[in-house]
Scaffold this motif. Sequence first.
Motif, short mmCIF file in Angstrom:
data_model
loop_
_atom_site.label_atom_id
_atom_site.label_comp_id
_atom_site.label_asym_id
_atom_site.label_seq_id
_atom_site.Cartn_x
_atom_site.Cartn_y
_atom_site.Cartn_z
N GLU A 1 0.84 -1.21 0.00
CA GLU A 1 0.00 0.00 0.00
C GLU A 1 0.87 1.25 0.00
OE1 GLU A 1 -3.53 2.13 2.67
OE2 GLU A 1 -2.85 0.10 3.15
N ILE A 2 1.90 1.26 0.83
CA ILE A 2 2.80 2.41 0.88
C ILE A 2 3.53 2.57 -0.45
CG2 ILE A 2 4.88 3.36 1.96
CD1 ILE A 2 3.95 2.17 4.59
N ARG A 3 3.91 1.46 -1.07
CA ARG A 3 4.62 1.54 -2.35
C ARG A 3 3.73 2.20 -3.41
NH1 ARG A 3 6.46 -3.65 -2.91
NH2 ARG A 3 8.18 -2.98 -1.59
N HIS A 4 2.47 1.85 -3.46
CA HIS A 4 1.57 2.48 -4.43
C HIS A 4 1.37 3.96 -4.09
CE1 HIS A 4 0.26 -0.63 -7.21
NE2 HIS A 4 0.23 -1.48 -6.21
N THR A 5 1.36 4.30 -2.80
CA THR A 5 1.24 5.69 -2.40
C THR A 5 2.46 6.48 -2.85
OG1 THR A 5 -0.11 5.12 -0.47
CG2 THR A 5 1.01 7.26 -0.44
N ILE A 6 3.64 5.94 -2.62
CA ILE A 6 4.89 6.59 -3.06
C ILE A 6 4.86 6.80 -4.56
CG2 ILE A 6 7.38 6.28 -3.30
CD1 ILE A 6 7.28 4.77 -0.60
N ASN A 7 4.41 5.80 -5.29
CA ASN A 7 4.33 5.88 -6.76
C ASN A 7 3.43 7.04 -7.18
OD1 ASN A 7 4.54 4.61 -9.58
ND2 ASN A 7 2.33 4.57 -9.21
N ARG A 8 2.24 7.14 -6.57
CA ARG A 8 1.30 8.21 -6.93
C ARG A 8 1.88 9.58 -6.62
NH1 ARG A 8 -2.39 4.87 -4.27
NH2 ARG A 8 -2.40 6.27 -2.45
N VAL A 9 2.44 9.72 -5.44
CA VAL A 9 2.95 11.03 -5.03
C VAL A 9 4.13 11.46 -5.90
CG1 VAL A 9 4.04 12.30 -3.15
CG2 VAL A 9 2.12 10.78 -2.66
N CYS A 10 5.04 10.52 -6.19
CA CYS A 10 6.20 10.87 -7.03
C CYS A 10 5.77 11.23 -8.44
CB CYS A 10 7.19 9.71 -7.05
SG CYS A 10 8.12 9.51 -5.52
N ARG A 11 4.77 10.53 -8.97
CA ARG A 11 4.28 10.88 -10.31
C ARG A 11 3.66 12.27 -10.30
NH1 ARG A 11 3.39 10.02 -15.17
NH2 ARG A 11 3.99 7.91 -15.64
N ASP A 12 2.83 12.56 -9.30
CA ASP A 12 2.19 13.87 -9.23
C ASP A 12 3.22 14.99 -9.06
OD1 ASP A 12 -0.29 12.71 -9.50
OD2 ASP A 12 -0.76 12.75 -7.35
N ALA A 13 4.28 14.70 -8.29
CA ALA A 13 5.31 15.72 -8.02
C ALA A 13 6.40 15.74 -9.08
CB ALA A 13 5.93 15.47 -6.65
N GLU A 14 6.32 14.82 -10.03
CA GLU A 14 7.33 14.70 -11.11
C GLU A 14 8.73 14.51 -10.53
OE1 GLU A 14 6.84 18.05 -13.71
OE2 GLU A 14 4.98 17.26 -14.57
N ARG A 15 8.82 13.60 -9.56
CA ARG A 15 10.10 13.28 -8.94
C ARG A 15 10.47 11.83 -9.25
NH1 ARG A 15 10.22 17.84 -8.88
NH2 ARG A 15 10.74 19.31 -7.20
N PRO A 16 11.74 11.56 -9.53
CA PRO A 16 12.15 10.19 -9.81
C PRO A 16 12.07 9.32 -8.56
CG PRO A 16 14.06 11.62 -9.71
CD PRO A 16 12.87 12.51 -9.62
N VAL A 17 11.81 8.03 -8.77
CA VAL A 17 11.73 7.07 -7.66
C VAL A 17 12.40 5.77 -8.08
CG1 VAL A 17 9.43 6.28 -8.38
CG2 VAL A 17 10.19 5.90 -6.03
N ILE A 18 13.14 5.18 -7.15
CA ILE A 18 13.77 3.88 -7.38
C ILE A 18 13.16 2.92 -6.36
CG2 ILE A 18 15.93 2.57 -7.46
CD1 ILE A 18 17.36 5.20 -8.05
N MET A 19 12.59 1.81 -6.84
CA MET A 19 11.85 0.88 -6.00
C MET A 19 12.52 -0.49 -6.02
SD MET A 19 7.96 1.84 -7.10
CE MET A 19 7.09 3.10 -6.19
N ALA A 20 12.50 -1.16 -4.88
CA ALA A 20 13.09 -2.49 -4.80
C ALA A 20 12.32 -3.33 -3.79
CB ALA A 20 14.56 -2.42 -4.42
N SER A 21 12.41 -4.64 -3.95
CA SER A 21 11.81 -5.57 -2.99
C SER A 21 12.54 -6.90 -3.09
CB SER A 21 10.32 -5.76 -3.27
OG SER A 21 10.11 -6.36 -4.53
N VAL A 22 12.49 -7.66 -2.00
CA VAL A 22 13.07 -9.00 -1.95
C VAL A 22 12.14 -9.90 -1.15
CG1 VAL A 22 15.04 -10.43 -1.27
CG2 VAL A 22 15.44 -8.10 -2.08
#
Length: 251
Positions: A131-152
């Motif tokens: 849920e937080i990952r999708h929130t980060i995705n939305r906010v970064c897209r709206d703010a036009e900021r790059p994001v690097i995502m990872a998971s294991v």
Amino acid sequence: MLSRKELQRYSRQIMLPQVGEEGQQKLSAAKVMIVGLGGLGSPVALYLAAAGVGELHLVDGDRVDISNLQRQVLYKTNHRDKPKAQVAAQQLAAANPEIRLQAHPHMAEESWLQDMVPEMDLVLDCTDNLEIRHTINRVCRDAERPVIMASVRGFSGQLVSFDFSSAPSPCYSCLFPPRDQQEVQNCSTAGVIGPALGIIGSMQALEAIKLLLGLPLASLGKLQLFEAETLELRSLQLQRDNGCPVCASSE
């Protein structure tokens, strides 16, 4: 201009043609947010602090637990029950007192991210919460900021980055639509091997440094898949989903 102390501390990367003094100044001027200070956030924060990224915002609402110590290399046994964000800031300040550190000992709520992300040059999602990952995705897209995502999970790792400040880009929701998501297991329910987190976290930090230097990213719009059991690394090119609600809402 870099100080004499900075030239000494960062000399081994300054001598690289991809970095130089100009690149080191870019790193020193950068503001980066790391969301999640666990198995991924630990190596990410350590390497970015060591590289001289000027201002790190450390976001995590959890406290250190004994079960974290198998993989979360920022913490020691005597840190049990202490807030991760504050301990991380103390550990990183000891490693590199030349950088600025801001501890945020709370979860990354959307309204708070909306206020903070526009001030950042880059966001790194090191969480294990979908849920937080999708929130980060939305906010970064709206703010036009790059994001690097990872998971294991287990022995399997994923890494992907999106630069919403440039040409039309796919986003995390294009790759994993929220409507299609089932409940995803995390480290506490599925288990994880520590060195796989170290490898993926190091890759995430490497991509972050490259982005801040203006170098090409191997993970930009590409899903990098790593299997620790076989040391196999595969890459999948991503396409924008014309039906993605996140992309549509930002246009």
